[in-house]
Design a protein around this motif. Structure first.
Motif, PDB file in Angstrom:
ATOM      1  N   VAL A 114      44.604  30.035  52.602  1.00  0.00           N
ATOM      2  CA  VAL A 114      44.722  31.251  51.821  1.00  0.00           C
ATOM      3  C   VAL A 114      46.100  31.855  52.020  1.00  0.00           C
ATOM      4  N   THR A 116      47.806  35.396  50.998  1.00  0.00           N
ATOM      5  CA  THR A 116      47.368  36.683  50.478  1.00  0.00           C
ATOM      6  C   THR A 116      48.367  37.284  49.517  1.00  0.00           C
ATOM      7  N   GLY A 117      47.852  38.258  48.727  1.00  0.00           N
ATOM      8  CA  GLY A 117      48.716  39.040  47.859  1.00  0.00           C
ATOM      9  C   GLY A 117      49.218  38.310  46.647  1.00  0.00           C
ATOM     10  N   ALA A 120      46.875  39.718  42.155  1.00  0.00           N
ATOM     11  CA  ALA A 120      46.806  41.028  41.518  1.00  0.00           C
ATOM     12  C   ALA A 120      47.562  41.089  40.207  1.00  0.00           C
ATOM     13  N   SER A 128      40.006  45.193  39.220  1.00  0.00           N
ATOM     14  CA  SER A 128      40.647  44.740  40.452  1.00  0.00           C
ATOM     15  C   SER A 128      40.803  43.228  40.422  1.00  0.00           C
ATOM     16  N   ALA A 130      40.878  39.383  41.594  1.00  0.00           N
ATOM     17  CA  ALA A 130      40.108  38.545  42.511  1.00  0.00           C
ATOM     18  C   ALA A 130      40.964  38.262  43.735  1.00  0.00           C
ATOM     19  N   THR A 131      40.353  38.311  44.892  1.00  0.00           N
ATOM     20  CA  THR A 131      41.098  38.003  46.107  1.00  0.00           C
ATOM     21  C   THR A 131      41.322  36.503  46.205  1.00  0.00           C
ATOM     22  N   ASP A 132      42.288  36.120  47.034  1.00  0.00           N
ATOM     23  CA  ASP A 132      42.546  34.695  47.239  1.00  0.00           C
ATOM     24  C   ASP A 132      41.313  34.001  47.813  1.00  0.00           C
ATOM     25  N   ALA A 133      40.615  34.716  48.686  1.00  0.00           N
ATOM     26  CA  ALA A 133      39.399  34.138  49.272  1.00  0.00           C
ATOM     27  C   ALA A 133      38.342  33.886  48.203  1.00  0.00           C
ATOM     28  N   GLU A 134      38.229  34.806  47.227  1.00  0.00           N
ATOM     29  CA  GLU A 134      37.273  34.609  46.136  1.00  0.00           C
ATOM     30  C   GLU A 134      37.631  33.374  45.318  1.00  0.00           C
ATOM     31  N   SER A 213      43.654  35.199  37.811  1.00  0.00           N
ATOM     32  CA  SER A 213      44.467  35.041  39.020  1.00  0.00           C
ATOM     33  C   SER A 213      45.056  33.643  39.157  1.00  0.00           C
TER      34      SER A 213
END
Length: 243
Positions: A114, A116-117, A120, A128, A130-134, A213
Protein backbone atom coordinates in the motif's frame (compact mmCIF):
# COMPACT_ATOMS: atom_id res chain seq x y z
CA UNK A 1 -0.44 -33.38 -7.99
CA UNK A 2 -3.02 -34.49 -10.55
CA UNK A 3 -1.55 -35.99 -13.73
CA UNK A 4 -4.48 -34.92 -15.89
CA UNK A 5 -5.41 -31.47 -17.10
CA UNK A 6 -8.87 -29.99 -16.75
CA UNK A 7 -10.12 -28.31 -19.92
CA UNK A 8 -13.20 -26.21 -20.57
CA UNK A 9 -15.85 -26.19 -23.25
CA UNK A 10 -17.21 -22.77 -24.19
CA UNK A 11 -20.45 -21.45 -25.58
CA UNK A 12 -21.41 -18.03 -26.94
CA UNK A 13 -24.99 -16.89 -26.29
CA UNK A 14 -26.62 -13.75 -27.71
CA UNK A 15 -29.03 -11.88 -25.43
CA UNK A 16 -31.12 -8.76 -26.02
CA UNK A 17 -29.57 -5.72 -24.31
CA UNK A 18 -30.93 -5.42 -20.78
CA UNK A 19 -31.71 -9.14 -20.50
CA UNK A 20 -28.14 -10.34 -20.08
CA UNK A 21 -28.71 -11.05 -16.39
CA UNK A 22 -31.56 -13.45 -17.09
CA UNK A 23 -29.51 -15.29 -19.71
CA UNK A 24 -26.53 -15.48 -17.39
CA UNK A 25 -28.62 -16.89 -14.50
CA UNK A 26 -30.07 -19.57 -16.75
CA UNK A 27 -26.63 -20.61 -18.03
CA UNK A 28 -25.11 -20.65 -14.54
CA UNK A 29 -27.87 -23.00 -13.38
CA UNK A 30 -26.60 -25.42 -16.03
CA UNK A 31 -23.04 -25.19 -14.73
CA UNK A 32 -21.71 -22.54 -17.12
CA UNK A 33 -19.44 -19.69 -15.99
CA UNK A 34 -19.43 -16.25 -17.68
CA UNK A 35 -15.94 -15.34 -18.97
CA UNK A 36 -16.60 -12.51 -21.45
CA UNK A 37 -19.38 -10.12 -22.41
CA UNK A 38 -19.40 -8.12 -25.65
CA UNK A 39 -22.23 -5.55 -25.88
CA UNK A 40 -23.80 -4.77 -29.24
CA UNK A 41 -26.31 -2.19 -30.42
CA UNK A 42 -29.30 -4.49 -29.85
CA UNK A 43 -27.87 -7.67 -28.40
CA UNK A 44 -24.93 -8.64 -26.25
CA UNK A 45 -22.68 -11.61 -26.88
CA UNK A 46 -21.93 -13.61 -23.71
CA UNK A 47 -19.18 -16.23 -23.65
CA UNK A 48 -19.56 -19.04 -21.09
CA UNK A 49 -17.43 -22.01 -20.16
CA UNK A 50 -17.66 -25.13 -18.02
CA UNK A 51 -15.25 -27.98 -17.24
CA UNK A 52 -15.06 -30.87 -19.66
CA UNK A 53 -13.41 -34.24 -19.34
CA UNK A 54 -9.65 -33.99 -18.76
CA UNK A 55 -7.43 -34.29 -21.82
CA UNK A 56 -4.85 -37.08 -21.95
CA UNK A 57 -1.70 -36.21 -20.06
CA UNK A 58 0.41 -36.23 -23.23
CA UNK A 59 -1.67 -33.51 -24.87
CA UNK A 60 -0.56 -30.82 -22.47
CA UNK A 61 2.52 -31.94 -20.53
CA UNK A 62 5.63 -30.05 -21.57
CA UNK A 63 7.77 -31.28 -18.71
CA UNK A 64 7.72 -32.29 -15.07
CA UNK A 65 4.80 -32.68 -12.72
CA UNK A 66 1.91 -30.34 -13.57
CA UNK A 67 -1.24 -28.96 -12.04
CA UNK A 68 -4.76 -29.03 -13.44
CA UNK A 69 -5.24 -26.29 -16.03
CA UNK A 70 -8.12 -24.64 -17.83
CA UNK A 71 -8.47 -24.32 -21.60
CA UNK A 72 -10.71 -22.19 -23.73
CA UNK A 73 -12.00 -24.38 -26.57
CA UNK A 74 -14.36 -23.97 -29.48
CA UNK A 75 -16.89 -21.14 -29.62
CA UNK A 76 -20.48 -22.20 -30.25
CA UNK A 77 -22.91 -19.56 -31.47
CA UNK A 78 -26.43 -19.57 -30.11
CA UNK A 79 -29.05 -16.92 -30.93
CA UNK A 80 -31.89 -16.08 -28.55
CA UNK A 81 -35.13 -14.11 -28.83
CA UNK A 82 -35.07 -14.18 -32.65
CA UNK A 83 -33.60 -10.69 -33.05
CA UNK A 84 -31.26 -9.82 -35.98
CA UNK A 85 -27.57 -9.91 -35.05
CA UNK A 86 -26.24 -6.37 -34.59
CA UNK A 87 -22.77 -5.09 -35.32
CA UNK A 88 -20.84 -5.26 -32.07
CA UNK A 89 -19.59 -1.86 -31.01
CA UNK A 90 -17.43 -2.59 -27.97
CA UNK A 91 -15.65 -5.37 -26.17
CA UNK A 92 -16.41 -5.98 -22.50
CA UNK A 93 -14.93 -8.37 -20.00
CA UNK A 94 -16.90 -10.85 -17.96
CA UNK A 95 -18.88 -9.48 -15.06
CA UNK A 96 -17.48 -11.02 -11.87
CA UNK A 97 -19.88 -12.97 -9.72
CA UNK A 98 -20.97 -11.39 -6.44
CA UNK A 99 -17.67 -11.35 -4.64
CA UNK A 100 -17.56 -13.43 -1.48
CA UNK A 101 -15.10 -11.61 0.73
CA UNK A 102 -12.11 -13.82 1.34
CA UNK A 103 -11.10 -12.68 4.81
CA UNK A 104 -12.35 -15.98 6.27
CA UNK A 105 -11.30 -18.07 3.28
CA UNK A 106 -8.60 -20.71 3.36
CA UNK A 107 -7.30 -19.39 0.05
CA UNK A 108 -4.01 -17.55 0.44
CA UNK A 109 -4.24 -14.11 -1.17
CA UNK A 110 -1.30 -12.50 -2.96
CA UNK A 111 0.95 -10.13 -1.09
CA UNK A 112 -0.06 -6.47 -1.34
CA UNK A 113 1.83 -3.22 -0.95
CA UNK A 114 0.00 0.00 0.00
CA UNK A 115 1.20 3.48 -0.87
CA UNK A 116 -0.96 6.04 0.93
CA UNK A 117 -2.42 9.29 -0.31
CA UNK A 118 -3.05 8.27 -3.93
CA UNK A 119 -6.75 7.92 -4.69
CA UNK A 120 -8.23 11.22 -3.51
CA UNK A 121 -7.59 13.19 -6.70
CA UNK A 122 -9.51 10.74 -8.86
CA UNK A 123 -12.56 10.25 -6.62
CA UNK A 124 -15.95 11.48 -7.74
CA UNK A 125 -16.75 15.02 -6.72
CA UNK A 126 -18.60 15.20 -3.40
CA UNK A 127 -17.61 11.67 -2.36
CA UNK A 128 -14.70 10.57 -0.25
CA UNK A 129 -11.99 8.76 -2.15
CA UNK A 130 -11.52 5.04 -1.76
CA UNK A 131 -8.51 4.34 0.40
CA UNK A 132 -5.54 2.43 -0.98
CA UNK A 133 -6.41 -0.40 1.39
CA UNK A 134 -9.94 -0.55 -0.06
CA UNK A 135 -8.58 -0.73 -3.61
CA UNK A 136 -6.24 -3.58 -2.72
CA UNK A 137 -8.97 -5.41 -0.79
CA UNK A 138 -11.30 -5.43 -3.80
CA UNK A 139 -8.68 -6.86 -6.15
CA UNK A 140 -7.31 -9.39 -3.65
CA UNK A 141 -10.83 -10.56 -2.79
CA UNK A 142 -11.59 -11.03 -6.48
CA UNK A 143 -8.46 -13.10 -7.12
CA UNK A 144 -9.09 -15.18 -3.99
CA UNK A 145 -12.68 -15.88 -5.03
CA UNK A 146 -11.64 -16.82 -8.58
CA UNK A 147 -8.81 -18.99 -7.26
CA UNK A 148 -11.19 -20.81 -4.91
CA UNK A 149 -13.33 -21.63 -7.94
CA UNK A 150 -10.34 -23.18 -9.71
CA UNK A 151 -9.45 -20.37 -12.13
CA UNK A 152 -5.78 -21.01 -12.86
CA UNK A 153 -5.04 -17.42 -13.87
CA UNK A 154 -6.13 -16.26 -10.43
CA UNK A 155 -4.05 -18.96 -8.76
CA UNK A 156 -1.01 -17.62 -10.61
CA UNK A 157 -1.36 -14.10 -9.12
CA UNK A 158 1.67 -13.71 -6.87
CA UNK A 159 1.62 -10.00 -6.02
CA UNK A 160 -0.82 -7.07 -6.08
CA UNK A 161 0.32 -3.47 -5.57
CA UNK A 162 -1.39 -0.10 -5.74
CA UNK A 163 0.98 2.83 -6.19
CA UNK A 164 0.44 6.30 -7.65
CA UNK A 165 -3.00 5.33 -8.97
CA UNK A 166 -1.73 2.19 -10.74
CA UNK A 167 -2.78 -1.35 -9.88
CA UNK A 168 0.15 -3.63 -10.70
CA UNK A 169 -0.47 -7.38 -10.71
CA UNK A 170 2.27 -9.99 -11.07
CA UNK A 171 1.55 -13.46 -12.47
CA UNK A 172 3.84 -16.37 -11.63
CA UNK A 173 2.87 -19.70 -13.26
CA UNK A 174 4.90 -21.59 -10.66
CA UNK A 175 2.53 -20.35 -7.95
CA UNK A 176 -0.27 -22.23 -9.75
CA UNK A 177 1.96 -25.28 -10.17
CA UNK A 178 2.34 -24.96 -13.93
CA UNK A 179 5.05 -23.95 -16.40
CA UNK A 180 5.18 -20.72 -18.37
CA UNK A 181 4.31 -22.59 -21.57
CA UNK A 182 1.24 -24.09 -19.90
CA UNK A 183 0.24 -20.68 -18.53
CA UNK A 184 0.50 -19.17 -22.03
CA UNK A 185 -1.54 -22.06 -23.43
CA UNK A 186 -4.48 -21.67 -21.06
CA UNK A 187 -4.49 -17.86 -20.96
CA UNK A 188 -7.37 -16.66 -23.22
CA UNK A 189 -6.55 -12.96 -22.84
CA UNK A 190 -4.31 -11.07 -25.25
CA UNK A 191 -4.12 -8.41 -22.54
CA UNK A 192 -4.30 -9.71 -18.96
CA UNK A 193 -5.36 -6.26 -17.76
CA UNK A 194 -8.79 -7.26 -19.11
CA UNK A 195 -8.93 -10.07 -16.53
CA UNK A 196 -7.59 -7.90 -13.71
CA UNK A 197 -10.09 -5.09 -14.41
CA UNK A 198 -13.10 -7.36 -13.82
CA UNK A 199 -14.02 -6.27 -10.26
CA UNK A 200 -14.17 -2.56 -11.20
CA UNK A 201 -15.50 -2.79 -14.75
CA UNK A 202 -19.21 -2.49 -14.01
CA UNK A 203 -21.77 0.08 -12.94
CA UNK A 204 -22.24 -1.33 -9.45
CA UNK A 205 -21.41 -0.18 -5.92
CA UNK A 206 -17.92 -1.71 -5.91
CA UNK A 207 -16.96 -0.50 -9.37
CA UNK A 208 -18.27 3.03 -8.82
CA UNK A 209 -16.50 3.28 -5.47
CA UNK A 210 -13.09 1.94 -6.50
CA UNK A 211 -12.77 2.78 -10.20
CA UNK A 212 -12.23 6.58 -9.86
CA UNK A 213 -9.07 5.90 -7.82
CA UNK A 214 -7.57 3.56 -10.42
CA UNK A 215 -5.81 5.47 -13.19
CA UNK A 216 -4.26 2.43 -14.85
CA UNK A 217 -3.72 -1.32 -14.57
CA UNK A 218 -0.40 -3.01 -15.36
CA UNK A 219 0.11 -6.76 -15.53
CA UNK A 220 3.54 -8.36 -15.58
CA UNK A 221 5.12 -11.79 -15.47
CA UNK A 222 7.35 -12.74 -12.55
CA UNK A 223 10.39 -11.94 -14.72
CA UNK A 224 9.08 -8.40 -15.33
CA UNK A 225 7.74 -9.01 -18.86
CA UNK A 226 4.63 -6.94 -19.58
CA UNK A 227 1.42 -8.95 -19.95
CA UNK A 228 -0.71 -5.95 -20.89
CA UNK A 229 -1.97 -2.63 -19.51
CA UNK A 230 -5.15 -0.55 -19.41
CA UNK A 231 -5.55 3.19 -18.96
CA UNK A 232 -8.50 4.55 -16.99
CA UNK A 233 -10.27 5.39 -20.26
CA UNK A 234 -9.81 1.82 -21.49
CA UNK A 235 -11.35 0.50 -18.28
CA UNK A 236 -14.36 2.78 -18.83
CA UNK A 237 -14.67 1.61 -22.44
CA UNK A 238 -15.11 -2.02 -21.37
CA UNK A 239 -18.77 -1.49 -20.54
CA UNK A 240 -19.43 2.08 -21.70
CA UNK A 241 -18.94 3.48 -18.20
CA UNK A 242 -18.96 7.19 -17.49
CA UNK A 243 -16.37 7.49 -14.71
Amino acid sequence: MNDEHVGYETKTVHAIRGREGKTRSKMEQDGWELVQQDPGALRSSLVFRRPKKPLPRKALIIGGSVAAVAVIGIIIGANTEGEPAPVETATAIARPEASARASDSAVVTPSATVTTGVGAASAAAGASAATDAEVLQVFNDYFAERSAKGVVLAKAVSDVRFESGTVRVTFDPAKAGITKDQFDYINPFLNLASFVASPIAFNDDVGNRIRPSVQSIDTVASDGTSLGSFTHDQILALNELER
